[in-house]
Design a protein around this motif. Structure first.
Motif, PDB file in Angstrom:
ATOM      1  N   VAL A  51       0.858  -1.186   0.000  1.00  0.00           N
ATOM      2  CA  VAL A  51       0.000   0.000   0.000  1.00  0.00           C
ATOM      3  C   VAL A  51       0.898   1.241   0.000  1.00  0.00           C
ATOM      4  N   LYS A  53      -0.352   4.491  -0.956  1.00  0.00           N
ATOM      5  CA  LYS A  53      -1.184   5.689  -1.128  1.00  0.00           C
ATOM      6  C   LYS A  53      -0.555   6.882  -0.407  1.00  0.00           C
ATOM      7  N   TYR A  57       2.834   7.117   2.014  1.00  0.00           N
ATOM      8  CA  TYR A  57       2.824   7.560   3.404  1.00  0.00           C
ATOM      9  C   TYR A  57       3.896   8.639   3.632  1.00  0.00           C
ATOM     10  N   LYS A 145     -15.657  -5.533  -2.414  1.00  0.00           N
ATOM     11  CA  LYS A 145     -15.369  -5.285  -1.010  1.00  0.00           C
ATOM     12  C   LYS A 145     -16.604  -5.553  -0.157  1.00  0.00           C
ATOM     13  N   TYR A 179     -12.354  -8.572  -0.766  1.00  0.00           N
ATOM     14  CA  TYR A 179     -11.679  -8.213   0.467  1.00  0.00           C
ATOM     15  C   TYR A 179     -12.561  -7.463   1.434  1.00  0.00           C
ATOM     16  N   HIS A 181     -12.008  -4.838   5.285  1.00  0.00           N
ATOM     17  CA  HIS A 181     -11.025  -4.005   5.988  1.00  0.00           C
ATOM     18  C   HIS A 181     -11.390  -3.955   7.473  1.00  0.00           C
ATOM     19  N   ASN A 220      -4.418  -5.697   7.051  1.00  0.00           N
ATOM     20  CA  ASN A 220      -3.492  -4.574   6.962  1.00  0.00           C
ATOM     21  C   ASN A 220      -2.357  -4.858   7.947  1.00  0.00           C
ATOM     22  N   SER A 221      -1.525  -3.864   8.234  1.00  0.00           N
ATOM     23  CA  SER A 221      -0.368  -4.109   9.116  1.00  0.00           C
ATOM     24  C   SER A 221      -0.789  -4.713  10.445  1.00  0.00           C
ATOM     25  N   ARG A 237      -2.515  -6.717   2.719  1.00  0.00           N
ATOM     26  CA  ARG A 237      -2.353  -5.338   2.224  1.00  0.00           C
ATOM     27  C   ARG A 237      -1.583  -4.552   3.277  1.00  0.00           C
ATOM     28  N   GLY A 239       0.705  -1.417   4.626  1.00  0.00           N
ATOM     29  CA  GLY A 239       1.184  -0.045   4.492  1.00  0.00           C
ATOM     30  C   GLY A 239       2.229   0.247   5.549  1.00  0.00           C
ATOM     31  N   LEU A 240       1.773   0.692   6.696  1.00  0.00           N
ATOM     32  CA  LEU A 240       2.657   1.222   7.739  1.00  0.00           C
ATOM     33  C   LEU A 240       3.821   0.306   8.130  1.00  0.00           C
TER      34      LEU A 240
HETATM   35  C1  PLP Z   1      -4.341   2.148   3.922  1.00  0.00           C
HETATM   36  C2  PLP Z   1      -4.958   0.827   3.769  1.00  0.00           C
HETATM   37  C3  PLP Z   1      -4.253  -0.340   4.109  1.00  0.00           C
HETATM   38  C4  PLP Z   1      -2.893  -0.323   4.767  1.00  0.00           C
HETATM   39  O1  PLP Z   1      -3.054  -0.098   6.146  1.00  0.00           O
HETATM   40  P1  PLP Z   1      -1.809  -0.101   7.159  1.00  0.00           P
HETATM   41  O2  PLP Z   1      -2.449  -0.081   8.491  1.00  0.00           O
HETATM   42  O3  PLP Z   1      -1.029   1.134   6.890  1.00  0.00           O
HETATM   43  O4  PLP Z   1      -1.030  -1.334   6.904  1.00  0.00           O
HETATM   44  C5  PLP Z   1      -4.850  -1.556   3.840  1.00  0.00           C
HETATM   45  N1  PLP Z   1      -6.085  -1.615   3.275  1.00  0.00           N
HETATM   46  C6  PLP Z   1      -6.804  -0.510   2.966  1.00  0.00           C
HETATM   47  C7  PLP Z   1      -8.154  -0.658   2.368  1.00  0.00           C
HETATM   48  C8  PLP Z   1      -6.275   0.738   3.217  1.00  0.00           C
HETATM   49  O5  PLP Z   1      -6.992   1.828   2.908  1.00  0.00           O
END
Ligand code: PLP
Length: 396
Positions: A51, A53, A57, A145, A179, A181, A220-221, A237, A239-240
């Motif tokens: 991720v 976006k 980051y 989703k 997916y 979230h 996510n993380s 997925r 990101g952080l």
């Molecule tokens: C930003 C985002 C992530 C990543 O999240 P982190 O906590 O930074 O790993 C994953 N999925 C979706 C839909 C997001 O918007």
């Protein structure tokens, strides 16, 4: 070269010609090591959606994406078509890019132009894009989703079959993934578990194609701390965490040995001594209790230091933590250096986030002092802050 403008070329070179007052250092080799460390904790068949976006980051989309292209990821996740187009400009056509936000009608043409995968939450979106793909005589890959308790994108899990039926009936869409979230994966294990059960129950209603053919992802993380290896998931997925930041129970991440890749630095521009009783900075919120030596640093909220750190933050100078005095101002902060064994010199480096001389200020702490989250701090470091990239080969 324009010989009529003797300053032209210099001016064009932008701020690079001037000494830096405030900058961020980004260690791309550490990014690659973090990625490998995260992947090593996951079963090998799990695909990795990086991720990136919001300018990765705040780390810089171009450099981050280019490094990840070499490092071995499976897909990018971005917020919108404009960010996806940036990835296409970097190169590597053929990389799968998932748009995590809902696509506006005016953005839809770019899904086709740039070969992007949208996230669909309702039958209307399915019908709209199916018609568009039919008109263009092509097939568009999509991810669906499911809203399992985040209350944002996705179809409410109890109504998931309506979305599945719509995509099944579509003639020019190819279902590529499904997916959900998590709303509170950092700390609320019970709720995350409920979300996982709702998700599994929803996707179990797909009977017209094998789930193995689809990317099934939720984590996510924070999610991967409770990742269940024995389920239908075959992607994450992240990101952080790839940036080495773990704002929640660090022990949970003991397995994935990541380290921060970002540091935020500035310089001392002036040192002086003021008598006890003097008020420091705007608003007179800080009265010196003793004769104090203060240092003025070349960074403020114009660089992304939150004003909420007024009288709260700490900066490292000579490896020691020096408290912010008074309000954070637009271009400068004032710190107390009375307790340093030696007065700092003008030009000395001050570390706002990161390590210096055996001490460290973690982004997680910095965010906590400011009363916000690490994600927001990274997104708030402004354009004025030059990003400097360390680009060594990742080892170890
Ligand atoms: C930003 C985002 C992530 C990543 O999240 P982190 O906590 O930074 O790993 C994953 N999925 C979706 C839909 C997001 O918007």
């Amino acid at each position: 070269m324009d010989t009529h403008d003797p300053f032209g070329s210099k001016r064009m070179s932008g701020i690079e010609q001037f000494p830096r007052r405030c900058w961020a250092e980004i260690d791309l080799a550490a990014l690659e090591r973090n990625l490998k460390a995260i992947q090593a904790t996951l079963p090998p068949h799990i695909r990795y959606i990086a991720v990136v976006k919001a300018d990765a980051y705040g780390h810089g989309m171009h450099q981050t994406v280019a490094r990840l292209m070499q490092a071995g990821i499976d897909m990018y996740g971005v917020a919108n078509v404009a960010e996806a187009a940036t990835i296409r400009e970097i190169g590597g056509n053929g990389w799968s890019i998932l748009i995590l936000g809902a696509t506006l009608r005016e953005e839809a043409q770019f899904l086709f132009e740039y070969d992007l995968i949208p996230t669909l939450s309702c039958p209307e979106e399915v019908a709209f894009l199916d018609a568009m793909a039919r008109e263009r005589g092509c097939v568009l890959k999509v991810h669906l989703k499911i809203d399992t308790g985040m209350g944002r994108l996705g179809i409410w899990h109890e109504r998931a079959p309506e979305l599945f039926d719509a995509v099944k009936a579509a003639t020019h869409l190819q279902l590529n993934g499904i997916y959900t979230h998590f709303a509170h994966a950092e700390t609320d294990i019970a709720f995350t578990d409920l979300q996982r059960r709702r998700f599994m129950s929803a996707i179990s209603q797909i009977d017209w194609l094998p789930l193995d053919d689809l990317m099934i992802h939720a984590d996510n993380s924070a999610g991967i701390t409770s990742f269940t290896h024995d389920s239908a998931y075959n992607a994450v997925r992240i990101g952080l965490l790839q940036f080495g930041i773990t704002p929640y129970a660090k022990s949970l991440f003991a397995k994935a040995q990541t380290s921060p890749i970002f540091s935020f630095k500035t310089r001392v521009s002036l040192v002086k001594t003021l008598p006890a009783g003097t008020d420091v900075s705007y608003g007179r919120t800080c009265t010196l209790q003793r004769e104090s030596r203060i240092a003025i640093l070349c960074a403020g909220y114009g660089d992304g230091i939150p004003r909420s750190l007024s009288n709260k933050g700490l900066a490292l100078i000579s490896g020691q933590k020096c408290p912010y005095l008074g309000r954070v101002t637009m271009d400068q902060i004032i710190v107390d250096v009375t307790d340093l064994p030696h007065a700092p010199a003008i030009g000395d480096e001050a570390c706002l986030i990161g390590a210096q001389g055996g001490s460290e200020i973690l982004l997680e702490e910095f965010s906590e002092w400011a009363g916000t989250i690490s994600w927001e701090i990274l997104c708030s470091i402004t354009k004025r802050v030059t990003r400097i990239y360390k680009t060594s080969i990742a080892t170890g």
